[in-house]
Design an enzyme around this catalytic site. Structure first.
Site, PDB file in Angstrom:
ATOM      1  N   ASP A  38      -8.514   1.922  -5.527  1.00  0.00           N
ATOM      2  CA  ASP A  38      -7.356   2.667  -5.029  1.00  0.00           C
ATOM      3  C   ASP A  38      -7.661   3.217  -3.639  1.00  0.00           C
ATOM      4  O   ASP A  38      -7.301   4.365  -3.299  1.00  0.00           O
ATOM      5  CB  ASP A  38      -6.944   3.780  -5.987  1.00  0.00           C
ATOM      6  CG  ASP A  38      -5.540   4.318  -5.699  1.00  0.00           C
ATOM      7  OD1 ASP A  38      -4.866   3.776  -4.800  1.00  0.00           O
ATOM      8  OD2 ASP A  38      -5.126   5.293  -6.358  1.00  0.00           O
TER       9      ASP A  38
ATOM     10  N   HIS B  62      -5.125  -0.306  -0.641  1.00  0.00           N
ATOM     11  CA  HIS B  62      -4.035  -0.047   0.306  1.00  0.00           C
ATOM     12  C   HIS B  62      -4.542  -0.353   1.713  1.00  0.00           C
ATOM     13  O   HIS B  62      -5.442   0.324   2.214  1.00  0.00           O
ATOM     14  CB  HIS B  62      -3.570   1.412   0.207  1.00  0.00           C
ATOM     15  CG  HIS B  62      -2.992   1.762  -1.127  1.00  0.00           C
ATOM     16  ND1 HIS B  62      -1.665   1.565  -1.448  1.00  0.00           N
ATOM     17  CD2 HIS B  62      -3.577   2.271  -2.245  1.00  0.00           C
ATOM     18  CE1 HIS B  62      -1.453   1.951  -2.694  1.00  0.00           C
ATOM     19  NE2 HIS B  62      -2.595   2.390  -3.198  1.00  0.00           N
TER      20      HIS B  62
ATOM     21  N   ASN C 146       3.185  -1.115  -1.081  1.00  0.00           N
ATOM     22  CA  ASN C 146       3.905   0.034  -0.496  1.00  0.00           C
ATOM     23  C   ASN C 146       3.610   0.187   0.999  1.00  0.00           C
ATOM     24  O   ASN C 146       3.135   1.218   1.475  1.00  0.00           O
ATOM     25  CB  ASN C 146       3.607   1.323  -1.256  1.00  0.00           C
ATOM     26  CG  ASN C 146       2.125   1.677  -1.280  1.00  0.00           C
ATOM     27  OD1 ASN C 146       1.275   0.825  -1.068  1.00  0.00           O
ATOM     28  ND2 ASN C 146       1.828   2.940  -1.544  1.00  0.00           N
TER      29      ASN C 146
ATOM     30  N   ASP D 169       3.129   0.598  -7.041  1.00  0.00           N
ATOM     31  CA  ASP D 169       2.136   1.670  -6.984  1.00  0.00           C
ATOM     32  C   ASP D 169       2.487   2.721  -5.940  1.00  0.00           C
ATOM     33  O   ASP D 169       2.906   2.413  -4.827  1.00  0.00           O
ATOM     34  CB  ASP D 169       0.750   1.118  -6.682  1.00  0.00           C
ATOM     35  CG  ASP D 169      -0.306   2.194  -6.760  1.00  0.00           C
ATOM     36  OD1 ASP D 169      -0.486   2.750  -7.847  1.00  0.00           O
ATOM     37  OD2 ASP D 169      -0.904   2.511  -5.722  1.00  0.00           O
TER      38      ASP D 169
ATOM     39  N   ARG E 202      -2.298  -0.724   4.372  1.00  0.00           N
ATOM     40  CA  ARG E 202      -1.357  -0.043   5.277  1.00  0.00           C
ATOM     41  C   ARG E 202      -0.632  -0.952   6.270  1.00  0.00           C
ATOM     42  O   ARG E 202       0.345  -0.524   6.867  1.00  0.00           O
ATOM     43  CB  ARG E 202      -2.057   1.071   6.050  1.00  0.00           C
ATOM     44  CG  ARG E 202      -2.752   2.113   5.189  1.00  0.00           C
ATOM     45  CD  ARG E 202      -1.815   2.770   4.195  1.00  0.00           C
ATOM     46  NE  ARG E 202      -2.452   3.891   3.497  1.00  0.00           N
ATOM     47  CZ  ARG E 202      -2.079   4.326   2.311  1.00  0.00           C
ATOM     48  NH1 ARG E 202      -1.075   3.739   1.682  1.00  0.00           N
ATOM     49  NH2 ARG E 202      -2.693   5.353   1.747  1.00  0.00           N
TER      50      ARG E 202
ATOM     51  N   HIS F   4      -6.925  -3.089  -6.449  1.00  0.00           N
ATOM     52  CA  HIS F   4      -6.073  -1.962  -6.052  1.00  0.00           C
ATOM     53  C   HIS F   4      -6.521  -1.409  -4.700  1.00  0.00           C
ATOM     54  O   HIS F   4      -7.329  -0.487  -4.621  1.00  0.00           O
ATOM     55  CB  HIS F   4      -6.165  -0.874  -7.128  1.00  0.00           C
ATOM     56  CG  HIS F   4      -5.101   0.160  -7.046  1.00  0.00           C
ATOM     57  ND1 HIS F   4      -4.615   0.813  -8.158  1.00  0.00           N
ATOM     58  CD2 HIS F   4      -4.421   0.687  -6.004  1.00  0.00           C
ATOM     59  CE1 HIS F   4      -3.693   1.688  -7.796  1.00  0.00           C
ATOM     60  NE2 HIS F   4      -3.569   1.625  -6.481  1.00  0.00           N
TER      61      HIS F   4
END
Length: 431
Positions: free
Chosen positions: A306, A60, A92, A152, A62, A58
């Site tokens: 995360d 991110h 995302n 997510d 970007r 998990h």
């Protein structure tokens, strides 16, 4: 031919040996004559623990779209110094990773950087809109071999759509990682654990039931479809009860916890410091204690960071308006070591299980999280169990600085990370 010799390491904290890695594969374990490994890069591991390198389910990164906050290069660097050999990049981004072409581009960029294996997570729904299923099968068959799918940041709240997605991924043994947040119970403004504190601070409450209702529904959908559900960032005792029930029934349900939900608690919001704004929100101390117990007893399978970098202007707002998220890749091992190993709750072999072996198994990621044995890939991390480090956000290799651990000291530090036998990071800097 590339050769790395690790001398005097404690394998999983259980027995000491030398480990020779040649061309990315463990060739020999035992008492190895350094003269017989001429030309090898030698790592003195006396007093250190050797584990399979970590895998983060998990992350991110970007990129594409918000390279001002993080890039695949800077996120990979943070991961490497944190002991990771593979990270799963959430969908995302801008644009969303919802087609095979976009997934392959993320994977290929990670290969170009070469510090960790960057595995794209495909979105469950197109553009994260929650209305139409993404090209799951095509992403799975692409060069990126996508096996983890998630919206997510948003919940797949439509039950029929979630059911169809679970049925779909059974064809290629994929898994749906769910952000469990019923939007009718905790809308996008919800940002503080619902209770006395949220009322006193005047912050929109995020009730336990908003998470637990979705976890319970998804468990029953897993029962109905046989599809694999992974519960992201578990934060409440009620969710743990449902997950325990699911596992007792033998259902294909796994779960993760973040370092911040293990260690940080809702009282930190007293000062409205937006570095502590995260989704799901920080919970009370008794919740954190139950999460630690659930990680130790196996109810929770995985520690996942995360890791959510943000530029300062996205955090410098009133608390209710600031962006959700905090950094985690460089500090995860320190948090787990301090809370779980130094306290006696877990062994180093347990750390390997929750930060390497199980994440790789859940994601069906070959070559990572493997045992330290002859013939296995040389994806390894050396940990100093007695070294204490104080976190300095200005020293982070991430492009962002929203670090909730700044100024905190942890015992247990990554000394070196190896990706297929090549040292990628040593003592907090890239090799």
């Amino acid at each position: 031919m590339s050769t790395t010799l690790i001398t005097g390491a404690s394998l999983l904290g259980e027995r000491s040996a030398d480990v020779l890695v040649v061309d990315g594969v463990i060739r020999e374990i035992g008492s190895i004559d350094t003269g017989a490994a001429q030309g090898a890069e030698v790592l003195d591991a006396d007093g250190l623990v050797l584990l399979p390198a970590f895998v983060d389910l998990h992350t991110h990164l970007r990129e594409p779209g918000r390279e001002d906050a993080e890039t695949i290069r800077t996120g990979s660097a943070a991961a490497a110094v944190g002991g990771y050999s593979a990270v799963f990049a959430m969908a995302n981004t801008t644009p969303v990773t919802d087609t095979p072409e976009k997934a392959v581009e993320v994977w290929r960029r990670g290969q170009e950087v070469g510090l960790v294996d960057v595995m794209p997570v495909g979105s469950v729904t197109k553009a994260l809109a929650g209305e139409e299923i993404s090209e799951l099968g095509l992403m799975a068959r692409s060069q990126a071999r996508v096996r983890v799918f998630s919206d997510d940041g948003r919940c797949v709240h439509d039950s029929q759509l979630m059911r169809r997605a679970l049925e779909y991924v059974t064809a290629f043994d994929g898994v749906i990682s769910q952000h469990s947040q019923d939007p009718a119970l905790a809308g996008p403004a919800a940002c503080c654990h619902e209770g006395e504190l949220s009322g006193r601070l005047g912050l929109p409450g995020w009730p336990d039931a908003a998470e637990e209702a979705i976890v319970a529904r998804d468990v029953m959908l897993a029962k109905a479809t046989g599809g694999r559900v992974h519960v992201a960032h578990v934060s409440t005792p009620g969710s743990l009860e449902v997950i325990r029930w699911a596992k007792a029934k033998g259902l294909p349900v796994t779960a993760e916890v973040t370092p911040h939900h293990l260690a940080l608690t809702t009282d930190l919001l007293e000062g409205y410091d937006t570095v502590y704004k995260v989704n799901p929100p920080l919970r009370p101390s008794e919740y954190a204690e139950e999460l630690r117990a659930a990680l130790a007893d196996g109810t929770i399978d995985v520690v996942a960071t995360d890791h959510a970098p943000h530029v300062s202007h996205d955090k410098e707002h009133a608390f209710a308006d600031a962006a959700f998220g905090m950094l985690g890749l460089e500090t995860a091992l320190g948090v787990v070591s301090e809370l779980m190993v130094q306290s006696g709750r877990m062994s180093w072999a347990d750390v390997a299980r929750v930060m390497s072996t199980r994440p790789a198994e859940i994601a069906r990621l070959e070559g990572h999280g493997r045992p330290i044995e002859v013939g296995e890939p040389g994806n390894l991390v050396l940990v100093d169990p007695s070294r204490s480090l104080t976190v300095d956000r200005s020293a982070s290799l991430s492009r962002s600085r929203n670090n909730p651990w700044h100024g905190r000291t942890f015992t247990g530090a990554v000394r070196a990370t190896l990706l297929r036998g090549r040292v990628t990071a040593r003592d907090g800097v890239l090799a």
